[in-house]
Design a protein around this motif. Structure first.
Motif, PDB file in Angstrom:
ATOM      1  N   GLN A   1     -10.911   6.255   5.698  1.00  0.00           N
ATOM      2  CA  GLN A   1     -10.177   4.966   4.805  1.00  0.00           C
ATOM      3  C   GLN A   1      -9.455   4.785   3.325  1.00  0.00           C
ATOM      4  N   ASN A   2     -10.330   4.901   2.377  1.00  0.00           N
ATOM      5  CA  ASN A   2     -10.294   4.930   0.939  1.00  0.00           C
ATOM      6  C   ASN A   2      -9.599   5.686   1.058  1.00  0.00           C
TER       7      ASN A   2
ATOM      8  N   SER B   1      -5.848   5.029   1.745  1.00  0.00           N
ATOM      9  CA  SER B   1      -5.601   4.265   0.707  1.00  0.00           C
ATOM     10  C   SER B   1      -4.276   4.835  -0.280  1.00  0.00           C
TER      11      SER B   1
ATOM     12  N   GLN C   1      -1.217   6.962   0.018  1.00  0.00           N
ATOM     13  CA  GLN C   1      -0.273   6.327   0.984  1.00  0.00           C
ATOM     14  C   GLN C   1       0.795   7.468   1.158  1.00  0.00           C
TER      15      GLN C   1
ATOM     16  N   ARG D   1     -10.122  -6.991   3.830  1.00  0.00           N
ATOM     17  CA  ARG D   1      -9.817  -6.377   4.704  1.00  0.00           C
ATOM     18  C   ARG D   1     -11.759  -5.630   4.582  1.00  0.00           C
TER      19      ARG D   1
ATOM     20  N   LEU E   1      -9.793  -1.682  -0.209  1.00  0.00           N
ATOM     21  CA  LEU E   1      -8.664  -1.209  -0.251  1.00  0.00           C
ATOM     22  C   LEU E   1      -7.920  -3.194  -0.096  1.00  0.00           C
TER      23      LEU E   1
ATOM     24  N   GLN F   1     -11.974   3.987  -6.777  1.00  0.00           N
ATOM     25  CA  GLN F   1     -12.069   4.498  -4.793  1.00  0.00           C
ATOM     26  C   GLN F   1     -12.248   6.151  -5.677  1.00  0.00           C
TER      27      GLN F   1
END
Length: 422
Positions: free
Chosen positions: A128-129, A132, A135, A271, A276, A288
């Motif tokens: 997920q990181n 992010s 992107q 989140r 995030l 991150q």
């Protein structure tokens, strides 16, 4: 019979050298063992439960976890005082001394599932990181996880865990930096007057959200299986309960303040992984990236207990083991290949499971509500009642029973709410 069972016991967690750790070293080991990625999901838990309910929940979970850790230490001391021929060094040992082979298998099975859940959570967190951070590349969440598989397989083949241990500390440092940035954002918004307490929920009207938040809080107090190893490693073991109380008090307070600050900063936009929510500037992105790198190298440490259990089974195969079992290099060539393949398969299976997880917060709460609740509350209370029996005072039996039944209720009800959805 007892000796045979002991010889096949799986050392789920390697103990530090007995009686060598100073107070400061033990303090550091407790922090590294307990604090993990789950802390970055606390603001989301506070959003679900409300800032007041979340704070109370973290405090209760912290207090209950500390009490149950003490129960494990007391159980080991009880066995030692009774002249037990087998020293209880692991959670599985206590299970065996309490309920025989079934107790060992149950304890080790639950720790195996908990380690698998924690490993999957690591992969979900990293995926997920990374999604992010990058992107603009339009890669799916699953793609980032699958890209990690060859790296993690290679790292899992490293023989020495001590070479990877510094990365666990590095990941915790990145956790602290991420928490600091979130708190800074909260203070900045408070100064600019962008929110007020009236805009934040103190206690949720959705009671189903409380077990969900509770599961996240339980997940945050990682490393429960390290209790006996940490206590055994300390030079002055008599001071361990006091040191554990002080450390737990500090960690619990930090958790409460961070969950509160994160929710106050982002409100309903919080989140499931609070990083995030961070603005896309160099400092946030650096934190991150640091978190991801730290967890990539820490992942093999999380998977190590799983590999140990699998490899104990493999070493029983006669083609994998030389006849001379006293040899330092007792594995055959086929056995070594089998171990490499098994470690690769374990990583691949965990990656596949991680790719099916909908979100970090939901999964972390699910793991916390199920196996973590059983390991942290139900089993310690059960061991204490079994080993001490009639020697316990009525209030001690009552307290253990409350912890036991609340843990079971929380596991069942929390699991139901996590699956159904908050």
């Amino acid at each position: 019979m007892e000796q045979d069972t002991k010889s096949y016991a799986t050392p789920l967690l390697e103990s530090p050298p007995s009686g060598t750790a100073s107070r400061l070293q033990t303090l550091g080991n407790i922090i590294v063992s307990i604090v993990g990625t789950g802390v970055l999901g606390l603001p989301f838990a506070f959003r679900i439960a409300g800032w007041l309910a979340g704070s109370l929940g973290v405090a209760i979970v912290g207090l209950a976890s500390y009490y149950c850790m003490l129960l494990l230490v007391l159980c080991r001391e009880k066995l030692a005082a009774d002249g037990s021929p087998v020293e209880a060094k692991t959670y599985g040992d206590l299970g065996y001394r309490s309920y025989g082979t079934f107790g060992r298998y149950l304890s080790e099975f639950l720790i195996l599932i908990a380690q698998s859940g924690g490993s999957v959570a690591y992969l979900v967190f990293i995926g997920q990181n990374l999604q992010s951070i990058f992107q603009t590349h339009s890669l799916a969440f699953t793609s980032y996880i699958l890209l990690l598989v060859p790296i993690e397989i290679g790292l899992s083949w490293i023989g020495s865990l001590s070479a990877l241990a510094p990365f666990s500390i590095f990941a915790d440092i990145c956790n602290i930096l991420a928490m600091g940035i979130v708190v800074k954002e909260d203070i900045q918004q408070a100064v600019e007057g962008e929110f007020s307490f009236e805009q934040r929920t103190a206690f949720t009207s959705n009671l189903g959200g409380l077990p969900f938040a509770g599961g996240m809080a339980v997940f945050c107090f990682e490393g429960f299986g390290m209790t006996l190893a940490l206590e055994n490693s300390m030079q002055d073991r008599a001071k361990f309960p006091r040191l554990l109380a002080q450390t737990f008090g500090g960690i619990t307070l930090v958790y409460m303040l961070f969950g509160f600050s994160g929710y106050m900063a982002y409100g309903d936009e919080t989140r499931d992984i609070v990083t995030l929510n961070l603005p896309r500037n160099w400092s946030s992105l650096a934190v991150q990236v640091g978190l991801c790198l730290g967890l990539v190298f820490t992942f093999p440490i999380m998977v190590h207990p799983i590999n140990e259990i699998v490899e104990v089974k493999l070493k029983r195969i006669k083609y994998f083991y030389r006849q001379n079992r006293d040899s330092n290099d007792s594995l055959t060539r086929l056995g070594k290949i089998g171990i490499y393949i098994s470690r690769a398969v374990v990583v691949a299976v965990l990656a596949i499971l991680a790719s099916c997880v909908p979100a970090f917060g939901v999964f972390a709460s699910f793991v916390g509500s199920t196996v973590c609740a059983l390991i942290s509350f139900v089993l310690p209370a059960t061991f204490h009642l079994k080993l001490f029996g009639s020697s316990l005072h009525l209030w001690q039996k009552a307290l253990d029973s409350i912890v036991l039944f609340c843990g079971l209720f929380f596991a069942v009800y929390g699991t139901y709410n996590t699956i159904v959805g908050v």
